[in-house]
Design an enzyme around this catalytic site. Structure first.
Site, PDB file in Angstrom:
ATOM      1  N   CYS A  48       0.830  -1.201   0.000  1.00 38.56           N
ATOM      2  CA  CYS A  48       0.000   0.000   0.000  1.00 38.56           C
ATOM      3  C   CYS A  48       0.870   1.261   0.000  1.00 38.56           C
ATOM      4  O   CYS A  48       1.536   1.551  -0.987  1.00 38.56           O
ATOM      5  CB  CYS A  48      -0.977  -0.036   1.177  1.00 38.56           C
ATOM      6  SG  CYS A  48      -2.380   1.089   0.983  1.00 38.56           S
ATOM      7  N   HIS A  95      -3.841  -5.575   1.123  1.00 37.51           N
ATOM      8  CA  HIS A  95      -3.652  -5.947   2.528  1.00 37.51           C
ATOM      9  C   HIS A  95      -4.150  -7.379   2.720  1.00 37.51           C
ATOM     10  O   HIS A  95      -5.181  -7.758   2.166  1.00 37.51           O
ATOM     11  CB  HIS A  95      -4.450  -5.021   3.446  1.00 37.51           C
ATOM     12  CG  HIS A  95      -4.000  -3.598   3.396  1.00 37.51           C
ATOM     13  ND1 HIS A  95      -2.861  -3.166   4.022  1.00 37.51           N
ATOM     14  CD2 HIS A  95      -4.538  -2.514   2.783  1.00 37.51           C
ATOM     15  CE1 HIS A  95      -2.708  -1.871   3.816  1.00 37.51           C
ATOM     16  NE2 HIS A  95      -3.716  -1.447   3.055  1.00 37.51           N
TER      17      HIS A  95
END
Length: 514
Positions: A330, A450
């Site tokens: 991310c 994630h």
């Protein structure tokens, strides 16, 4: 009629989240329909539900303990700090903007109808709601407009148990002080106290427990031992960051960014035998690991500057130059790019040079990407080439979009042939839309997903690749199952709380209510 129970604490990290999770599992084991609830959570660990909404991971853990799917109604307000004085405000799973603390303090009363709507909706589907408070109910500067501690208890008429952390010391003073700072109208809601995280023989505490009960006229309903259950932590106060273990045969270092988010992404890596997972906040702590992971961040630009200023970036670049693997997740993926642009002032505005390890650029946008995804690794090269074709599940939460830098060559072949963009994987979102994700170059890999390490195939391929680099063979534990392991941890937590707490008394106060 639905009953409720609220767990508050004398401070942050008193163990409220874990107590709520354990009680949820106990009530489920006893045949009740139960759901967790926290009206307002402040955390950088978040999760995307099946319908694309964002909520705090603590309530996800509690939902799992209650054998329920995570539901945004369990956490209607999530605050994600962007600085020391402000947060992104997420209401019912969607961001409504960034607010300074003073601005939010004035605004939050407007959120009460939504909080009550979420609570009442959950109540119609469950027998017991276990509510978690936040911080301490005795913050006298915040009590006036409280919506998460005694204010919440009063709105739903919930009996309250207050937990104190004895491991930090001063537990009797903190419990006494907390109760004494409550108004009389609030104090009547407190039906018991809990001594949490105790190491030793509880009988040693008996004189102190008796004196505390005499002083505050509220019973101590249990002494909970310091538990070693392996359950995801709520926030950056996690004990994992304090782990100073020596590097294992496989040494994995996660950069401990000042605004690190979703660090629970890496908990599953701890299940690799012979591996150590360390969190490094300085060059000295970083050492010379086998794998460096740059995690997500709530302020990517500020955390990149932090790494640049303290020498961490230089160490990562040196690590990559030695052809040792780096993975960015991310915000960490965004940092690996050539540039990061913030044309709309999502974080700080302007443009900053990235680390240049991936020939890509990131541009922040107004709209946050929030989606559950399944994915398949593409034709991966480098040390982790064995990931090719393996599948995984996870979720995306990010403000930016990343694409190949204009003019970058990709993985093209002879002149005139089309360049092949080195995407890491292809994702299928909740709505069925397929798109590419992530990039790689050499032994540097980036992804927005994630939870990508929660796939056992992915986990063990990474372990095998790192061991091969050492000329060793990784022997997979064929009996290990991550989901079964998590279920055992919830059951162990419930067993420990049954032994430590007066469950007959807890059931009685739930039945009696206020």
């Amino acid at each position: 009629m639905t009953k409720s129970l609220m767990i508050q604490g004398t401070m942050s990290n008193a163990g409220k989240s874990l107590l709520v999770a354990g009680l949820c599992r106990i009530f489920v084991q006893d045949g009740y329909r139960v759901a967790p609830f926290k009206s307002q959570n402040m955390a950088l660990n978040s999760f995307i539900t099946a319908d694309g909404y964002e909520m705090g991971r603590a309530q996800v853990v509690q939902a799992e303990a209650a054998k329920k799917a995570p539901d945004i109604r369990m956490n209607p307000i999530l605050l994600k700090p962007t600085s020391d004085k402000g947060s992104q405000v997420i209401v019912n799973g969607s961001p409504i903007g960034n607010m300074a603390a003073a601005e939010y303090f004035k605004y939050k009363q407007q959120l009460i109808p939504g909080i009550m709507e979420a609570y009442e909706s959950l109540s119609r589907e469950n027998d017991i709601i276990v509510i978690e408070g936040a911080g301490s109910p005795a913050e006298i500067n915040l009590k006036q407009a409280d919506i998460v501690n005694m204010g919440m208890a009063q709105m739903v008429k919930a009996p309250v148990l207050i937990a104190g952390d004895i491991d930090r010391g001063g537990v009797f003073a903190s419990l006494f002080g907390t109760v004494m700072l409550l108004d009389e109208s609030e104090r009547k809601y407190v039906k018991g106290t809990i001594i949490n995280k105790f190491r030793g023989d509880p009988e040693i505490l008996r004189p102190g427990l008796d004196m505390l009960e005499e002083l505050i006229h509220i019973p101590v309903i249990g002494v909970v031992p310091y538990l070693s259950v392996d359950i995801d932590d709520e926030d950056s106060l996690t004990e994992r960051f304090k782990n100073r273990q020596s590097p294992g045969l496989i040494d994995i270092a996660v950069i401990r960014l000042p605004r690190i988010s979703n660090f629970t992404d890496f908990n599953s890596l701890e299940h690799i035998e012979c591996a150590s997972v360390r969190y490094a906040a300085s060059v000295g702590e970083l050492g010379s690991p086998d794998l460096i992971i740059i995690p997500g961040s709530k302020n990517t630009i500020a955390d990149l500057k932090w790494m640049r200023e303290n020498g961490m970036e230089s160490s990562i670049l040196k690590h990559a130059a030695q052809n040792k693997p780096v993975i960015g997740i991310c915000g960490g993926y965004q940092m690996l790019c050539d540039t990061i642009s913030d044309p709309y002032g999502v974080e700080q505005g302007g443009e900053i040079r990235g680390m240049g390890l991936l020939k890509a650029k990131t541009v922040f946008e107004h709209q946050k990407t929030r989606s559950r995804v399944t994915g398949t690794f593409a034709d991966v090269k480098g040390i982790f080439k064995g990931l090719t074709g393996k599948t995984f599940q996870g979720y995306e939460i990010h403000m930016g979009q990343t694409c190949l830098t204009e003019g970058a060559g990709g993985r093209g072949g002879k002149s005139g042939e089309p360049h092949i963009i080195p995407y890491l994987s292809r994702l299928v979102e909740t709505d069925g839309v397929m798109k590419p994700d992530g990039m790689y170059g050499g032994n540097v890999y980036g992804t927005y997903v994630h939870g990508i390490f929660d796939s056992e195939d992915v986990l063990f391929e990474i372990a095998d690749a790192l061991m091969r680099e050492k000329g060793l063979k990784y022997v997979k534990n064929k009996t290990f199952n991550l989901n079964e392991y998590k279920e055992r941890q919830y059951d162990l937590l419930a067993d420990a709380l049954r032994q430590a707490l007066d469950m007959k008394y807890i059931y009685r106060i739930i039945e009696e209510g206020i």
